[in-house]
Design a protein around this motif. Sequence first.
Motif, PDB file in Angstrom:
ATOM      1  N   VAL A  10       0.837  -1.203   0.000  1.00  0.00           N
ATOM      2  CA  VAL A  10       0.000   0.000   0.000  1.00  0.00           C
ATOM      3  C   VAL A  10       0.869   1.250   0.000  1.00  0.00           C
ATOM      4  CG1 VAL A  10      -1.642   1.357   1.354  1.00  0.00           C
ATOM      5  CG2 VAL A  10      -1.940  -1.112   1.149  1.00  0.00           C
ATOM      6  N   PHE A  11       1.892   1.278   0.830  1.00  0.00           N
ATOM      7  CA  PHE A  11       2.773   2.440   0.917  1.00  0.00           C
ATOM      8  C   PHE A  11       3.551   2.637  -0.384  1.00  0.00           C
ATOM      9  CE2 PHE A  11       2.939   1.362   5.695  1.00  0.00           C
ATOM     10  CZ  PHE A  11       1.752   2.061   5.908  1.00  0.00           C
ATOM     11  N   GLU A  12       3.954   1.554  -1.008  1.00  0.00           N
ATOM     12  CA  GLU A  12       4.693   1.658  -2.270  1.00  0.00           C
ATOM     13  C   GLU A  12       3.817   2.233  -3.375  1.00  0.00           C
ATOM     14  OE1 GLU A  12       5.945  -2.346  -2.794  1.00  0.00           O
ATOM     15  OE2 GLU A  12       7.690  -2.176  -1.470  1.00  0.00           O
ATOM     16  N   VAL A  13       2.586   1.748  -3.478  1.00  0.00           N
ATOM     17  CA  VAL A  13       1.661   2.270  -4.483  1.00  0.00           C
ATOM     18  C   VAL A  13       1.399   3.758  -4.242  1.00  0.00           C
ATOM     19  CG1 VAL A  13      -0.721   2.168  -5.314  1.00  0.00           C
ATOM     20  CG2 VAL A  13       0.561   0.054  -4.953  1.00  0.00           C
ATOM     21  N   SER A  14       1.221   4.138  -2.997  1.00  0.00           N
ATOM     22  CA  SER A  14       0.960   5.536  -2.651  1.00  0.00           C
ATOM     23  C   SER A  14       2.128   6.424  -3.043  1.00  0.00           C
ATOM     24  CB  SER A  14       0.694   5.667  -1.152  1.00  0.00           C
ATOM     25  OG  SER A  14      -0.405   4.887  -0.757  1.00  0.00           O
ATOM     26  N   ALA A  15       3.344   5.963  -2.798  1.00  0.00           N
ATOM     27  CA  ALA A  15       4.534   6.741  -3.143  1.00  0.00           C
ATOM     28  C   ALA A  15       4.634   6.972  -4.646  1.00  0.00           C
ATOM     29  CB  ALA A  15       5.786   6.027  -2.629  1.00  0.00           C
ATOM     30  N   ILE A  16       4.382   5.931  -5.414  1.00  0.00           N
ATOM     31  CA  ILE A  16       4.463   6.042  -6.876  1.00  0.00           C
ATOM     32  C   ILE A  16       3.421   7.029  -7.400  1.00  0.00           C
ATOM     33  CG2 ILE A  16       4.104   4.786  -9.041  1.00  0.00           C
ATOM     34  CD1 ILE A  16       5.263   2.306  -7.600  1.00  0.00           C
ATOM     35  N   ILE A  17       2.200   6.933  -6.910  1.00  0.00           N
ATOM     36  CA  ILE A  17       1.131   7.824  -7.366  1.00  0.00           C
ATOM     37  C   ILE A  17       1.438   9.277  -6.992  1.00  0.00           C
ATOM     38  CG2 ILE A  17      -1.293   8.455  -7.003  1.00  0.00           C
ATOM     39  CD1 ILE A  17      -1.910   5.476  -6.795  1.00  0.00           C
ATOM     40  N   SER A  18       1.927   9.503  -5.787  1.00  0.00           N
ATOM     41  CA  SER A  18       2.224  10.858  -5.331  1.00  0.00           C
ATOM     42  C   SER A  18       3.284  11.532  -6.198  1.00  0.00           C
ATOM     43  CB  SER A  18       2.682  10.826  -3.869  1.00  0.00           C
ATOM     44  OG  SER A  18       2.963  12.126  -3.401  1.00  0.00           O
ATOM     45  N   ILE A  19       4.349  10.817  -6.483  1.00  0.00           N
ATOM     46  CA  ILE A  19       5.466  11.408  -7.230  1.00  0.00           C
ATOM     47  C   ILE A  19       5.123  11.572  -8.708  1.00  0.00           C
ATOM     48  CG2 ILE A  19       7.851  11.022  -7.966  1.00  0.00           C
ATOM     49  CD1 ILE A  19       8.298   9.640  -5.227  1.00  0.00           C
ATOM     50  N   LEU A  20       4.500  10.578  -9.313  1.00  0.00           N
ATOM     51  CA  LEU A  20       4.178  10.670 -10.750  1.00  0.00           C
ATOM     52  C   LEU A  20       3.163  11.772 -11.034  1.00  0.00           C
ATOM     53  CD1 LEU A  20       4.004   6.935 -11.925  1.00  0.00           C
ATOM     54  CD2 LEU A  20       5.853   8.601 -12.236  1.00  0.00           C
ATOM     55  N   THR A  21       2.176  11.934 -10.182  1.00  0.00           N
ATOM     56  CA  THR A  21       1.183  12.976 -10.432  1.00  0.00           C
ATOM     57  C   THR A  21       1.783  14.368 -10.263  1.00  0.00           C
ATOM     58  OG1 THR A  21       0.429  12.743  -8.135  1.00  0.00           O
ATOM     59  CG2 THR A  21      -0.821  11.577  -9.841  1.00  0.00           C
ATOM     60  N   TYR A  22       2.799  14.502  -9.388  1.00  0.00           N
ATOM     61  CA  TYR A  22       3.458  15.805  -9.274  1.00  0.00           C
ATOM     62  C   TYR A  22       4.169  16.177 -10.569  1.00  0.00           C
ATOM     63  CZ  TYR A  22       6.994  19.258  -8.603  1.00  0.00           C
ATOM     64  OH  TYR A  22       7.786  20.361  -8.786  1.00  0.00           O
ATOM     65  N   LEU A  23       4.771  15.213 -11.240  1.00  0.00           N
ATOM     66  CA  LEU A  23       5.503  15.502 -12.473  1.00  0.00           C
ATOM     67  C   LEU A  23       4.596  16.135 -13.521  1.00  0.00           C
ATOM     68  CD1 LEU A  23       7.748  12.299 -12.734  1.00  0.00           C
ATOM     69  CD2 LEU A  23       8.344  14.569 -11.844  1.00  0.00           C
ATOM     70  N   ILE A  24       3.323  15.766 -13.551  1.00  0.00           N
ATOM     71  CA  ILE A  24       2.367  16.386 -14.473  1.00  0.00           C
ATOM     72  C   ILE A  24       2.245  17.876 -14.175  1.00  0.00           C
ATOM     73  CG2 ILE A  24      -0.026  16.388 -15.271  1.00  0.00           C
ATOM     74  CD1 ILE A  24       1.511  13.903 -16.086  1.00  0.00           C
ATOM     75  N   TYR A  25       2.167  18.210 -12.909  1.00  0.00           N
ATOM     76  CA  TYR A  25       2.039  19.612 -12.523  1.00  0.00           C
ATOM     77  C   TYR A  25       3.316  20.387 -12.840  1.00  0.00           C
ATOM     78  CZ  TYR A  25       1.069  23.712  -9.640  1.00  0.00           C
ATOM     79  OH  TYR A  25       0.868  24.995  -9.203  1.00  0.00           O
ATOM     80  N   GLN A  26       4.457  19.767 -12.635  1.00  0.00           N
ATOM     81  CA  GLN A  26       5.726  20.417 -12.939  1.00  0.00           C
ATOM     82  C   GLN A  26       5.811  20.784 -14.416  1.00  0.00           C
ATOM     83  OE1 GLN A  26       8.204  21.484 -11.000  1.00  0.00           O
ATOM     84  NE2 GLN A  26       9.314  22.227 -12.796  1.00  0.00           N
ATOM     85  N   LEU A  27       5.262  19.944 -15.265  1.00  0.00           N
ATOM     86  CA  LEU A  27       5.324  20.190 -16.710  1.00  0.00           C
ATOM     87  C   LEU A  27       4.278  21.189 -17.192  1.00  0.00           C
ATOM     88  CD1 LEU A  27       5.886  16.525 -18.007  1.00  0.00           C
ATOM     89  CD2 LEU A  27       7.567  18.393 -17.950  1.00  0.00           C
ATOM     90  N   PHE A  28       3.077  21.136 -16.653  1.00  0.00           N
ATOM     91  CA  PHE A  28       1.969  21.901 -17.233  1.00  0.00           C
ATOM     92  C   PHE A  28       1.352  22.947 -16.296  1.00  0.00           C
ATOM     93  CE2 PHE A  28       1.937  17.681 -19.310  1.00  0.00           C
ATOM     94  CZ  PHE A  28       2.193  18.092 -20.612  1.00  0.00           C
ATOM     95  N   GLY A  29       1.812  23.024 -15.058  1.00  0.00           N
ATOM     96  CA  GLY A  29       1.231  23.987 -14.135  1.00  0.00           C
ATOM     97  C   GLY A  29       1.668  25.413 -14.414  1.00  0.00           C
ATOM     98  N   THR A  30       0.800  26.365 -14.117  1.00  0.00           N
ATOM     99  CA  THR A  30       1.110  27.788 -14.269  1.00  0.00           C
ATOM    100  C   THR A  30       0.229  28.585 -13.313  1.00  0.00           C
ATOM    101  OG1 THR A  30       1.215  29.664 -15.787  1.00  0.00           O
ATOM    102  CG2 THR A  30      -0.579  28.105 -16.110  1.00  0.00           C
ATOM    103  N   ALA A  31       0.708  29.788 -12.946  1.00  0.00           N
ATOM    104  CA  ALA A  31      -0.073  30.675 -12.085  1.00  0.00           C
ATOM    105  C   ALA A  31      -0.640  31.857 -12.857  1.00  0.00           C
ATOM    106  CB  ALA A  31       0.794  31.175 -10.925  1.00  0.00           C
TER     107      ALA A  31
END
Length: 505
Positions: free
Chosen positions: A449-470
């Motif tokens: 469970v902890f491993e799956v959570s870690a993967i989801i947390s980090i991968l979804t952040y990468l989307i924001y790093q690429l496409f996020g803007t203020a």
Amino acid sequence: MFNSRVSYSSPQDDVPTGREGREAQSSVLRDKIPARLVLYFLSWSGFLVSFMMRNDMNFALVAMISNDNSTQNESLNKSQQILGTGTDDQKTIVKSVVISSFYWCYVLSQVVGGVATELFGTKCVFGWSQLATALCSFMMPSAAQLHYIAVIVLRSIQGFASGLTWPAMYAIVGYWIPLTERSRFMSSFQGFSIGIGLTYPLCGFILSEWGWPYIFYTTGTLGFGWCILWYLLAFNTPREHPRITKDELNYIELNVRKEVNSSVKVKVPWLQIFKSIPAWAIAITTFGRIFVHYIFIVNGPTFMGNVLKFNFETNGFLSGVPFICSYISSVLFCYIADKIVLYKVLSLTNVRKLFTALSQIIPGVLIYCIGYIDNVYILLTVWFIAVIFITASYAGAMANIIDLAPNYGHSAAVLAFCQTIHMSASFISPLTAGFIVTQEDSIDQWRRVFEVSAIISILTYLIYQLFGTAEIQTWNKGLPVNDDSDEGKVLSTAKDDFDNTVGPI
């Protein structure tokens, strides 16, 4: 529209006495309390009470649904249990449905909350949603005596009502709070951390002393009390506020007018919001954060009880304390973010990305490590740090929602869109943990469970790093800006009053 205020510097013998003197002193005291500070308190306490009414069920279910294999339930009143007999599979199914029923309707009501806020305003939508949730809490013990299906119905109603609160509160922020104070004000939303932190130890104590029905009576009473304060003190816009000072009103209007169309009501551009890549980036990255957060919120007590073998009281205390600490950390994160924006150390976009990274990369790495730590003290320390860093999102992606569309109604609509997507993690996360963990005392299953959570947390952040803007989006309608020097001046008096009173909120 608002009351005039007069400041006196008269000789001592001219100071009014008696009733007039008390009224004058009361007026001066009100003037020293910024209306924005009152709104901060209402927001903070509102989310605190809302999450107490939401999470009380997590602990109450221990007594409401008996577990024949648990020695902790021997002293509980069997007549108070909604499923005192039945197989373990039946009990597990009932427990899962009761917990998840809240979040099904919670997700469905997000768009409704945005539309309702546009039509009726934050005061109406937020207030009535809290009142409905409190009523359901009071009715919960009676519903449990009737049938567990009645409990599921009430939880569904609570979920739908609670789903209206976030879009409603986001809408009012864009109307009341200038950009340089916005991250600090967003820390008021972290009242929910205090709510969670107080709920678990409180539930443990009430279960031991009086039984689970009093859990719902307590949280319901708090909900009713908060609704009275909200009715008396909350207002949709600064101009509607009868007690706001002229200085503060002018300060707010001069500092939000470049972003918010306060005089022309425009139609919410739902299609453009749906096609907005920055809005999708916020929704996706926040899905990952909430997935991890709900592992701690929903499954944390189960992990501590079955793997770490803590009793009710200890479990409640250790489950709750990290969330109280996380409120303090949210204040610090949001204060730092505001100062970085004020002094232009980083661009607003980079500030949002930095704090979003802190809220997902660090907890993602730490939750992965939890499954491999044998020392209970080190494990709890890592657990606490992970929960604390999750709150950095309120100076990151969550504050970014208002950056994209600060108009009244638009920010609520964007939040509704994002929440419809990312709050699905609130029931997907517990369901995923339930699917993986079939033996609740198995550390190997919890490790997955902890491993799956870690993967989801980090991968979804990468989307924001690429496409996020203020950057404010083109579909956010705004007032034409008049750059005349008189209108461009900031009324520092009102700002200083707020900063001096609130400090690093």
